[in-house]
Design a protein around this motif. Structure first.
Motif, mmCIF file in Angstrom:
data_model
loop_
_atom_site.group_PDB
_atom_site.id
_atom_site.type_symbol
_atom_site.label_atom_id
_atom_site.label_comp_id
_atom_site.label_asym_id
_atom_site.label_seq_id
_atom_site.Cartn_x
_atom_site.Cartn_y
_atom_site.Cartn_z
ATOM 1 N N ARG A 51 0.848 -1.190 0.000
ATOM 2 C CA ARG A 51 0.000 0.000 0.000
ATOM 3 C C ARG A 51 0.883 1.239 0.000
ATOM 4 N N VAL A 52 0.533 2.207 -0.851
ATOM 5 C CA VAL A 52 1.340 3.413 -0.986
ATOM 6 C C VAL A 52 0.429 4.627 -0.881
ATOM 7 N N VAL A 53 0.897 5.690 -0.249
ATOM 8 C CA VAL A 53 0.098 6.923 -0.162
ATOM 9 C C VAL A 53 0.777 8.007 -0.994
ATOM 10 N N SER A 54 -0.017 8.713 -1.794
ATOM 11 C CA SER A 54 0.510 9.823 -2.589
ATOM 12 C C SER A 54 -0.222 11.106 -2.194
ATOM 13 N N ALA A 55 0.509 12.203 -2.067
ATOM 14 C CA ALA A 55 -0.098 13.486 -1.681
ATOM 15 C C ALA A 55 0.739 14.612 -2.298
ATOM 16 N N PRO A 56 0.404 15.000 -3.539
ATOM 17 C CA PRO A 56 1.318 15.863 -4.285
ATOM 18 C C PRO A 56 1.062 17.362 -4.145
ATOM 19 N N THR A 57 1.122 17.909 -2.951
ATOM 20 C CA THR A 57 0.998 19.362 -2.811
ATOM 21 C C THR A 57 2.097 19.856 -1.870
ATOM 22 N N PRO A 58 2.499 21.116 -1.991
ATOM 23 C CA PRO A 58 3.526 21.631 -1.074
ATOM 24 C C PRO A 58 3.125 21.471 0.392
ATOM 25 N N ILE A 59 1.813 21.579 0.682
ATOM 26 C CA ILE A 59 1.379 21.438 2.090
ATOM 27 C C ILE A 59 1.644 20.012 2.570
ATOM 28 N N PHE A 312 9.360 17.444 -16.149
ATOM 29 C CA PHE A 312 9.582 16.671 -14.908
ATOM 30 C C PHE A 312 10.221 15.310 -15.183
ATOM 31 N N VAL A 313 11.494 15.368 -15.600
ATOM 32 C CA VAL A 313 12.171 14.162 -16.061
ATOM 33 C C VAL A 313 12.026 12.993 -15.076
ATOM 34 N N THR A 314 12.166 13.279 -13.783
ATOM 35 C CA THR A 314 11.950 12.235 -12.768
ATOM 36 C C THR A 314 10.583 12.489 -12.130
ATOM 37 N N PRO A 315 9.552 11.720 -12.508
ATOM 38 C CA PRO A 315 8.195 12.102 -12.098
ATOM 39 C C PRO A 315 7.878 11.897 -10.622
ATOM 40 N N ILE A 316 8.584 10.967 -9.979
ATOM 41 C CA ILE A 316 8.272 10.726 -8.558
ATOM 42 C C ILE A 316 9.539 10.496 -7.740
ATOM 43 N N ALA A 317 9.421 10.756 -6.453
ATOM 44 C CA ALA A 317 10.415 10.281 -5.487
ATOM 45 C C ALA A 317 9.613 9.529 -4.427
ATOM 46 N N GLY A 318 10.269 8.991 -3.428
ATOM 47 C CA GLY A 318 9.514 8.260 -2.404
ATOM 48 C C GLY A 318 10.236 8.244 -1.071
ATOM 49 N N THR A 336 4.617 3.856 6.744
ATOM 50 C CA THR A 336 3.789 4.098 5.557
ATOM 51 C C THR A 336 4.713 4.439 4.388
ATOM 52 N N GLN A 337 4.420 3.846 3.224
ATOM 53 C CA GLN A 337 5.227 4.111 2.029
ATOM 54 C C GLN A 337 4.636 5.327 1.322
ATOM 55 N N LEU A 338 5.453 6.352 1.135
ATOM 56 C CA LEU A 338 4.947 7.606 0.580
ATOM 57 C C LEU A 338 5.520 7.848 -0.810
ATOM 58 N N VAL A 339 4.631 8.097 -1.771
ATOM 59 C CA VAL A 339 5.090 8.509 -3.095
ATOM 60 C C VAL A 339 5.008 10.020 -3.156
ATOM 61 N N GLN A 340 6.078 10.647 -3.614
ATOM 62 C CA GLN A 340 6.066 12.111 -3.760
ATOM 63 C C GLN A 340 5.933 12.421 -5.254
ATOM 64 N N ALA A 341 4.718 12.756 -5.667
ATOM 65 C CA ALA A 341 4.457 12.954 -7.097
ATOM 66 C C ALA A 341 4.927 14.354 -7.513
#
Ligand code: HEM
Length: 439
Positions: A51-59, A312-318, A336-341
């Motif tokens: 399970r992975v959580v993504s939340a792509p905002t500066p906040i 955005f050559v590298t689309p995600i970090a984690g 928790t595994q976090l994807v940084q979009a």
């Protein structure tokens, strides 16, 4: 809207998680964009059985800034290439210390020395392009990847990469195993015993053989390099080779791609290219490029930044949550595994009006002052685990582009709109072809 959404089969039953949905969406960027359109700023999905959580905002990024540990996603397959103890995966105190040792070689002190390598290689490509016939159309991919690979190799691993044949040999192997890594994102892992798996393993072994050769050569060459610091760690051979490959591959592939996109946008926007010419001519005059001129190439930097944003050559970090934490009021338990979009943030229209429009003026000092610092994050966030190669990249790219635009005007081939492939890295669907005119 604040919600935790979930797309995909029931997590308790699945074996391949959202892999098929990634393929159907067209790639990781579109998958995450669609997920957040449906679910709001916090969403949950599966990577494999995780399970992975993504939340792509500066906040949402703010509480993650201090996190250092990498998530376990994509581990199984990439570990075949880099080894499970390489810097790509290693966490905790050991990860921090290893990064600290290695990153010293990408600091300003070393960049003083690398400047001359970048300049020499940029001069080489200018000479090569001077011999193009007037109006000749050519793909920029081979030469720009070559210069990125040669520059990364010479600066971090030594003179083996001074030899163009060695550079091409290394890249040939890389292009053979790279597609398999990317396909793994959507189609899963080629099964043990399959022809694909055998071919993949054979090529990876050959790349490791090159690493072993580079290590042996260190005894006979002068001049300290990053590879020497790697050898001094006393780690086992596979892990050292894995660390070499992480720095080499991340260093050359993303840099080469951004250079390709830069030429694409310069060819497409002649007005912007004219502004680059004016600046390059004013700053360099008739002199050879010197290091202290680089900070004065401000518009060129804006142009590169806008390219990094829109492609955005590298689309995600984690990251992995090291303790319990809250994001937008949602509780994330430890681990928790976090994807940084990063891609979704840099294309968010509330942060970047008309995000599809290419406009380097977004990066004028006046404009950047009003924007949230974490809205522009092509290298990840600040913190101890972000990309260590940012300054290396900016110096290399600025030198190459300044040398090229000083000498040539670049025009698009008729079909310059090449399309975009959204994979592990965001790249042109076809190759970018241009024509040159000497200035
Ligand atoms: C346009 C160029 C580049 C882009 C867009 C880029 C982007 C990134 C991103 C987003 C990450 C993940 C960061 C994170 O997890 O927070 C990363 C990691 C990394 N980058 Fe870069 N990078 C670039 C160039 C380079 C260069 C030139 C080098 C080396 C000379 C480099 C070496 C690395 C390494 C070693 C890591 C892994 C660090 C770790 O796992 O601890 N990168 N890069």
């Amino acid at each position: 809207m604040r919600c935790i959404g979930y797309i995909g089969p029931d997590v308790r039953k699945i074996t391949s998680g959202n892999h098929p949905q990634l393929g159907e969406a067209g790639g990781i960027y579109q998958f995450l964009r669609d997920l957040h359109t449906e679910c709001g700023p916090v969403a949950e999905f599966c990577e494999g059985t995780t399970r992975v959580v993504s939340a792509p905002t500066p906040i949402a990024f703010k509480p993650q800034v201090e996190l250092c540990n990498k998530p376990a996603i994509q581990m199984e397959f990439l570990a075949q290439v880099f080894g499970s103890k390489s810097i790509r995966f290693i966490n905790g105190e050991e990860g921090k210390q290893r990064r600290q040792k290695y990153d010293a070689f990408l600091s300003n002190v070393w960049l003083d020395e690398y400047f001359y390598v970048f300049l020499e290689n940029a001069t080489g490509i200018v000479e090569k392009w001077c011999s193009k016939r007037p109006g000749e159309s050519f793909s920029v991919h081979t030469d720009l990847y070559h210069i990125a690979c040669k520059s990364a190799g010479m600066t971090m691993f030594g003179d083996y990469f001074k030899n163009d044949q060695n550079v091409d040999g290394f890249m040939d192997l890389y292009w053979k195993f790279w597609p398999t890594i990317e396909i793994n994102l959507t189609d899963g892992i080629p099964p043990e015993g399959s022809k694909e798996r055998h071919e993949f393993d054979t090529v990876v072994k050959k790349v490791h053989d090159i690493c072993n050769r580079l290590k042996k050569e260190r005894g006979t060459t002068t001049g300290r390099r990053l590879v020497d610091a790697m050898l001094e760690t006393g780690l086992d051979g596979t892990t050292i080779s894995g660390d070499m490959l992480v720095y080499m591959l991340t260093g050359f592939h993303s840099t080469g791609l951004v250079l390709i996109w830069c030429l694409y946008f310069a060819a497409k926007h002649q007005d912007i290219q004219q502004r680059i010419f004016s600046e390059v001519d004013a700053v360099l005059g008739d002199e050879e490029l010197k290091r202290d001129m680089l900070p004065h190439l401000k518009f060129l930097r804006q142009f590169v930044n806008e390219t990094l944003r829109i492609r955005f050559v590298t689309p995600i970090a984690g990251r992995e949550a090291e303790d319990d934490m809250d994001i937008y009021g949602f509780h994330m338990p430890q681990k928790t595994q976090l994807v940084q979009a990063l891609s979704a943030t840099m294309m968010d229209e509330t942060l970047w009006p008309e995000p599809e429009r290419f406009d380097p003026d977004r990066f004028r000092t006046k404009e950047t002052g009003d924007r949230h610092q974490l809205s522009f994050c092509p290298f990840g966030f600040e913190g101890k685990r972000t990309c260590p190669g940012q300054n290396f990249f900016y110096m290399e790219a600025t030198i190459i582009l300044a040398c090229l635009f000083r000498k040539f005007q670049v025009f698009p081939e008729n079909d310059v709109d090449t399309g975009i492939t959204y994979g592990f890295l965001t790249r042109p669907r076809g190759e970018v072809f241009v024509k040159l005119q000497k200035r």
